[in-house]
Design a protein around this motif. Structure first.
Motif, PDB file in Angstrom:
ATOM      1  N   PHE A  11       0.861  -1.183   0.000  1.00  0.00           N
ATOM      2  CA  PHE A  11       0.000   0.000   0.000  1.00  0.00           C
ATOM      3  C   PHE A  11       0.897   1.232   0.000  1.00  0.00           C
ATOM      4  CE2 PHE A  11      -2.953  -3.033   2.144  1.00  0.00           C
ATOM      5  CZ  PHE A  11      -4.009  -2.928   1.252  1.00  0.00           C
ATOM      6  N   THR A  13       1.070   4.964   0.981  1.00  0.00           N
ATOM      7  CA  THR A  13       0.366   5.979   1.768  1.00  0.00           C
ATOM      8  C   THR A  13       1.222   7.243   1.791  1.00  0.00           C
ATOM      9  OG1 THR A  13       1.439   5.430   3.856  1.00  0.00           O
ATOM     10  CG2 THR A  13      -0.500   4.138   3.289  1.00  0.00           C
ATOM     11  N   VAL A  18       3.661   0.470   2.698  1.00  0.00           N
ATOM     12  CA  VAL A  18       3.412  -0.570   3.702  1.00  0.00           C
ATOM     13  C   VAL A  18       3.389  -1.917   2.983  1.00  0.00           C
ATOM     14  CG1 VAL A  18       1.823  -1.416   5.470  1.00  0.00           C
ATOM     15  CG2 VAL A  18       1.896   1.039   4.951  1.00  0.00           C
ATOM     16  N   ALA A  20       1.949  -4.875   3.251  1.00  0.00           N
ATOM     17  CA  ALA A  20       0.885  -5.516   4.028  1.00  0.00           C
ATOM     18  C   ALA A  20       0.981  -7.042   3.925  1.00  0.00           C
ATOM     19  CB  ALA A  20      -0.473  -5.035   3.550  1.00  0.00           C
ATOM     20  N   TYR A  39      -1.634 -11.305  14.800  1.00  0.00           N
ATOM     21  CA  TYR A  39      -2.132 -10.164  15.556  1.00  0.00           C
ATOM     22  C   TYR A  39      -2.625  -9.100  14.570  1.00  0.00           C
ATOM     23  CZ  TYR A  39       0.088 -12.312  19.605  1.00  0.00           C
ATOM     24  OH  TYR A  39       0.434 -13.175  20.590  1.00  0.00           O
ATOM     25  N   SER A  40      -3.253  -8.077  15.118  1.00  0.00           N
ATOM     26  CA  SER A  40      -3.759  -6.983  14.312  1.00  0.00           C
ATOM     27  C   SER A  40      -2.608  -6.356  13.515  1.00  0.00           C
ATOM     28  CB  SER A  40      -4.384  -5.965  15.272  1.00  0.00           C
ATOM     29  OG  SER A  40      -4.863  -4.900  14.548  1.00  0.00           O
ATOM     30  N   GLY A  41      -2.850  -6.104  12.237  1.00  0.00           N
ATOM     31  CA  GLY A  41      -1.824  -5.483  11.395  1.00  0.00           C
ATOM     32  C   GLY A  41      -0.900  -6.478  10.723  1.00  0.00           C
ATOM     33  N   ALA A  42      -1.110  -7.786  10.960  1.00  0.00           N
ATOM     34  CA  ALA A  42      -0.211  -8.802  10.406  1.00  0.00           C
ATOM     35  C   ALA A  42      -0.380  -8.964   8.896  1.00  0.00           C
ATOM     36  CB  ALA A  42      -0.451 -10.144  11.093  1.00  0.00           C
ATOM     37  N   GLY A  43      -1.546  -8.542   8.381  1.00  0.00           N
ATOM     38  CA  GLY A  43      -1.779  -8.690   6.937  1.00  0.00           C
ATOM     39  C   GLY A  43      -2.860  -9.704   6.584  1.00  0.00           C
ATOM     40  N   LYS A  44      -3.569 -10.210   7.604  1.00  0.00           N
ATOM     41  CA  LYS A  44      -4.574 -11.268   7.373  1.00  0.00           C
ATOM     42  C   LYS A  44      -5.709 -10.795   6.469  1.00  0.00           C
ATOM     43  CE  LYS A  44      -5.689 -11.447  11.745  1.00  0.00           C
ATOM     44  NZ  LYS A  44      -4.903 -10.346  12.314  1.00  0.00           N
ATOM     45  N   SER A  45      -6.268  -9.605   6.775  1.00  0.00           N
ATOM     46  CA  SER A  45      -7.418  -9.127   5.985  1.00  0.00           C
ATOM     47  C   SER A  45      -7.009  -8.894   4.548  1.00  0.00           C
ATOM     48  CB  SER A  45      -7.956  -7.805   6.522  1.00  0.00           C
ATOM     49  OG  SER A  45      -8.256  -7.936   7.854  1.00  0.00           O
ATOM     50  N   THR A  46      -5.847  -8.277   4.376  1.00  0.00           N
ATOM     51  CA  THR A  46      -5.380  -8.004   3.013  1.00  0.00           C
ATOM     52  C   THR A  46      -5.232  -9.321   2.262  1.00  0.00           C
ATOM     53  OG1 THR A  46      -4.207  -6.105   3.922  1.00  0.00           O
ATOM     54  CG2 THR A  46      -3.601  -6.796   1.700  1.00  0.00           C
TER      55      THR A  46
END
Ligand code: ADP
Length: 341
Positions: A11, A13, A18, A20, A39-46
């Protein structure tokens, strides 16, 4: 069913780039439940969003059911999305439509006839256990019922893959269990491949066959859930495993019991998916002539076997205790002797 080869997502920005998702290779087999934890920010959603092209990879290749997603035309992509559907943490339902109308929505888009839609919607309502709620609006449903609508809607067009984006994170523990049970049932009944992302190890432990652990955009460890639990190689994985095997009681809170029963051995048994707790404890009593008293702790039964910890008090000859400890090791139960020191 799903292959990722050197997949990256950068990404851009105003603060810079980033990474991701950073050079990820993964294979998900047909019919399995594959979990991605981090954990949060690890890249799972992406990562999961790249499996149905809600997000396009910066480089690398994503193949689902033999089709390389990067090279599809807009029309082909629409079709592919019918085969790869998704459920969400906050359900993403249409609030002005009833349960039936929500489930019918993807069927309408696919151009099905009214008769086909009615019969399929009724079938799906039964499958997810929402009989009698077809006329309700989402605002009249509990969180668990809303997610059942989300699941029914996702299954409407008979997808090959179901993606679950933190699908139980907004639910209480009991509802979480029932939704996870439903996912297992769907996986077994329909042979559907499921990929889920979560930050909770108990979700992985309960329903996944294999797991990938993500940190800073990379997959740092992956394998069968049982072997990752037994032999985590990365510190982050060890932390996740602790989430589900550490009892609430710590060695410190149990110390007074050690003093209370100076003649007994107090040990902690940690179950990581090997033999079931009840037969193991029965064997300790029968085979080794020990008196066994369960003091504290909790073990839960899952698809992958029993998980959790128990503090137990053992009384008997030292030789029997030693043999019992060896027996426990053979049955994949970890043993820690709590002493007075
Ligand atoms: P997770 O799902 O594990 O919490 P994400 O995939 O949401 O992780 O995010 C991974 C990294 O990418 C984070 O640093 C996040 O801030 C960043 N990121 C995610 N989406 C965007 C975006 N649309 N624009 C810029 N950065 C993003």
């Amino acid at each position: 069913m799903i292959t990722l080869e050197s997949v990256k997502k950068v990404f851009r920005t105003k603060d810079g780039e980033v990474n991701a998702v950073d050079t990820v290779d993964l294979h998900v087999q047909q019919g399995e439940i594959f979990g991605i934890i981090g954990y949060s920010g690890a890249g799972k959603s992406t990562l999961i969003r790249m499996l149905n092209m809600l997000e396009r990879p910066t480089s690398g290749n994503v193949t689902v059911a033999g089709k390389s997603l990067s090279h599809l035309s807009a029309g082909e992509l629409r079709k592919a999305r019918q085969e790869i559907s998704m459920i969400f943490q906050h359900f993403n339902l249409l609030w002005s439509r009833t349960v039936k109308e929500n489930i019918a929505f993807p069927l309408e888009i696919a151009g099905k006839s009214k008769a086909e839609i009615d019969s399929r919607v009724n079938e799906l309502i039964k499958l997810v256990g929402l009989e009698g709620r077809g006329g309700s609006y989402p605002s009249q449903l509990s969180g668990g019922q809303k997610q059942r609508v989300g699941i029914a809607r996702a299954l409407a067009n008979n997808p090959k893959v179901l993606l679950c984006d933190e699908a139980t994170s907004a639910l209480d523990p009991k509802t979480t269990e029932s939704i996870l049970d439903l996912l297992v049932e769907i996986n077994q009944k329909l042979g559907l491949t499921i990929v889920l992302i979560t930050h909770e190890m108990h979700v992985i432990r309960k329903i996944c066959h294999r797991v990938a652990v993500m940190e800073n955009g990379k997959v740092v460890e992956q394998g069968e859930v049982l072997s990752v639990f037994r032999n985590p190689s990365q510190n982050i994985t060890k932390d996740f495993v602790k989430q589900v095997t550490e009892p609430e009681e710590t060695v410190d809170t149990i110390k007074h019991l050690v003093e209370e029963f100076p003649e007994s051995k107090i040990i902690r048994l940690t179950f990581v998916g090997g033999s079931a707790e009840q037969p193991v404890i029965t064997q300790l009593i029968r085979k080794f002539d020990l008196s066994v008293n369960i003091l504290q702790g909790k073990v839960s039964q899952t698809q992958n076997g029993p998980y959790g910890s128990l503090f137990i008090q053992l009384d008997g000859e030292q030789e029997s205790v030693d043999q019992a400890v060896a027996f426990l090791h053979e049955h994949q139960v970890e043993v820690e002797v709590i002493d007075n020191a």
